[in-house]
Enzyme design. Structure first.
Site, PDB file in Angstrom:
ATOM      1  N   GLU A  20       0.736  -1.132   0.068  1.00  0.00           N
ATOM      2  CA  GLU A  20      -0.034  -0.129   0.128  1.00  0.00           C
ATOM      3  C   GLU A  20       1.283   1.326   0.003  1.00  0.00           C
ATOM      4  O   GLU A  20       1.905   1.155   0.613  1.00  0.00           O
ATOM      5  CB  GLU A  20      -0.792  -0.086   1.247  1.00  0.00           C
ATOM      6  CG  GLU A  20      -2.331  -0.358   0.930  1.00  0.00           C
ATOM      7  CD  GLU A  20      -3.231   0.608   0.090  1.00  0.00           C
ATOM      8  OE1 GLU A  20      -2.443   1.604  -0.606  1.00  0.00           O
ATOM      9  OE2 GLU A  20      -4.205   0.658   0.500  1.00  0.00           O
ATOM     10  N   ASP A  37      -4.037   5.197   6.416  1.00  0.00           N
ATOM     11  CA  ASP A  37      -4.539   6.608   6.751  1.00  0.00           C
ATOM     12  C   ASP A  37      -5.667   6.025   7.855  1.00  0.00           C
ATOM     13  O   ASP A  37      -5.243   5.988   8.955  1.00  0.00           O
ATOM     14  CB  ASP A  37      -4.958   7.370   5.650  1.00  0.00           C
ATOM     15  CG  ASP A  37      -5.453   8.614   6.064  1.00  0.00           C
ATOM     16  OD1 ASP A  37      -4.926   9.294   7.272  1.00  0.00           O
ATOM     17  OD2 ASP A  37      -6.491   9.129   5.650  1.00  0.00           O
TER      18      ASP A  37
END
Ligand code: IMP
Length: 184
Positions: free
Chosen positions: A107, A111
């Site tokens: 990735e 977040d």
């Protein structure tokens, strides 16, 4: 002129040299961790999550000194411009089965963690031998769910970053360093 204003608008957070050194170290760590299973004949499949991880993944795989294959996952996260909702649509699915294989998901950034949480649940249903996560960035201040990151590039503050594959409105993915949009 456009080049000039682009440079003024983006402040460097991580230089290409800093990124390169860290990504090479991650590649070496991954090589060490998977060498036994690869020697035993198990397949290592590296799975970049598109689009944002394509630059990180391209550098990372060149730092992995083992036989391996690649498959790609495309995802779209529903939500507003800055916050994912956790409702994820797969826009490009794996083309080969990962059953019995060691999957390394790659990735750009974890977040809120919602996208990765969804992907880990989704992949578990496909019966891989193992699933691990490599993420270029982690923004812990924004975490809504805890997700395991086995190989992490850098932890960053709660700022919106672009470059090295990451975008703002699809722009800036090609910037070779990681920057912060000054007005973003
Ligand atoms: P999460 O589901 O909130 O963890 O969202 C992950 C996705 O949001 C990432 O794969 C990025 O595409 C996007 N994202 C989150 N923060 C940033 C940022 O600072 N810059 C660019 N994209 C971001």
């Amino acid at each position: 002129m456009a080049e000039q204003s682009r440079k003024q608008a983006i402040q460097t957070l991580l230089s290409t040299e800093q990124i390169h050194a860290r990504v090479q170290a991650l590649g070496a760590q991954i090589t060490a961790d998977y060498s036994a299973s690869v020697e035993q004949g198990r397949e290592l499949v590296v799975v970049p999550v598109l689009k944002g991880s394509f630059v990180f993944a391209a550098d990372l795989v060149r730092g992995i000194d083992l036989p391996m294959t690649m498959e790609f996952l495309g995802v779209r996260s529903y939500g507003d411009e800055t916050e994912s909702s956790g409702v994820v649509q797969i826009t490009h699915d794996l083309k080969r089965s990962v059953e019995g294989k060691d999957v390394l998901l790659v990735e750009d950034i974890v977040d809120t963690g919602l996208t990765m949480q969804y992907l880990l649940k989704n992949l578990a249903t496909r019966n891989p031998a193992s699933v691990k996560v490599a993420s270029f960035l982690h923004k812990p201040a924004r975490a809504k769910v805890e997700v395991p990151i086995d190989y992490l590039g850098f932890t960053i503050e709660d700022v919106f970053v672009v470059g090295y594959g990451l975008d703002h409105a699809q722009q800036h993915r090609n910037i070779p360093y990681l920057g912060v949009l000054e007005n973003g």
